[in-house]
Write an enzyme that holds these catalytic residues in place. Sequence first.
Site, PDB file in Angstrom:
ATOM      1  CB  SER A  66     -34.491  -9.355  26.135  1.00  0.00           C
ATOM      2  OG  SER A  66     -35.024  -9.985  27.324  1.00  0.00           O
ATOM      3  CG  ASP A  67     -28.760 -11.089  29.864  1.00  0.00           C
ATOM      4  OD1 ASP A  67     -28.339 -11.830  28.582  1.00  0.00           O
ATOM      5  OD2 ASP A  67     -28.649 -11.354  30.947  1.00  0.00           O
ATOM      6  CB  THR A  68     -33.235 -14.566  30.652  1.00  0.00           C
ATOM      7  OG1 THR A  68     -34.115 -13.880  30.143  1.00  0.00           O
ATOM      8  CG2 THR A  68     -33.951 -15.439  31.773  1.00  0.00           C
ATOM      9  N   GLY A 103     -34.332  -8.769  31.841  1.00  0.00           N
ATOM     10  CA  GLY A 103     -34.407  -7.397  31.633  1.00  0.00           C
ATOM     11  C   GLY A 103     -34.577  -7.147  30.150  1.00  0.00           C
TER      12      GLY A 103
END
Length: 195
Positions: A66-68, A103
């Site tokens: 995940s990435d923010t 994501g």
Amino acid sequence: MELILASQSQRRRELFRLIGLEYTCIPSDADENVAFTEPGEFVELLALRKAAAVKKKHPGSCVVGSDTVVWLDNEIIGKPKDRDDAYRILRKLSGRTHTVYTGIAVLTDDSTQICHEATHVTFEELSDDLIWDYIDTGDPMDKAGSYGVQGLGAVLVKRVEGCYFTVIGMSIPRLCDMLKNVGIYPKWQNRCAAD
């Protein structure tokens, strides 16, 4: 199938525990320098890259990456470099609405799922005293946008439109749908898998 969270984020680990997932945490060493396209594609690419770096070392597993990012005025606002940068970021967010993009990538030996969520966050008008008091707590220093909505930073937020969990670090409804597609359910929900 072993479930692996490819993240060193304490907030994402807390989300996995919150919904009762049994998992192993293995932080990714993926290169996070990528050419920027647009925020949704950007977080999807980084989520996939993080998951893939761990997946290649753990065949047979299901790996979640995940990435923010925080998006305002056509630019990504990342983690602050120092206290002055945290002040600059929070002053910029004050009284305005920004968008948080997160994501998610879920990889198994047989499938690749990628998605992103976007949530709009509106800040209160922040006084300099409030900004510096918040910075003094140390809370903003490891967070995109220099705040965490789930902790002390909640006092900065006026409104959240969209999935609250996206702002914390991962959309729980989207994650659960993706895991269900590969036969993984929270422990308390295992009977649903047999239905």
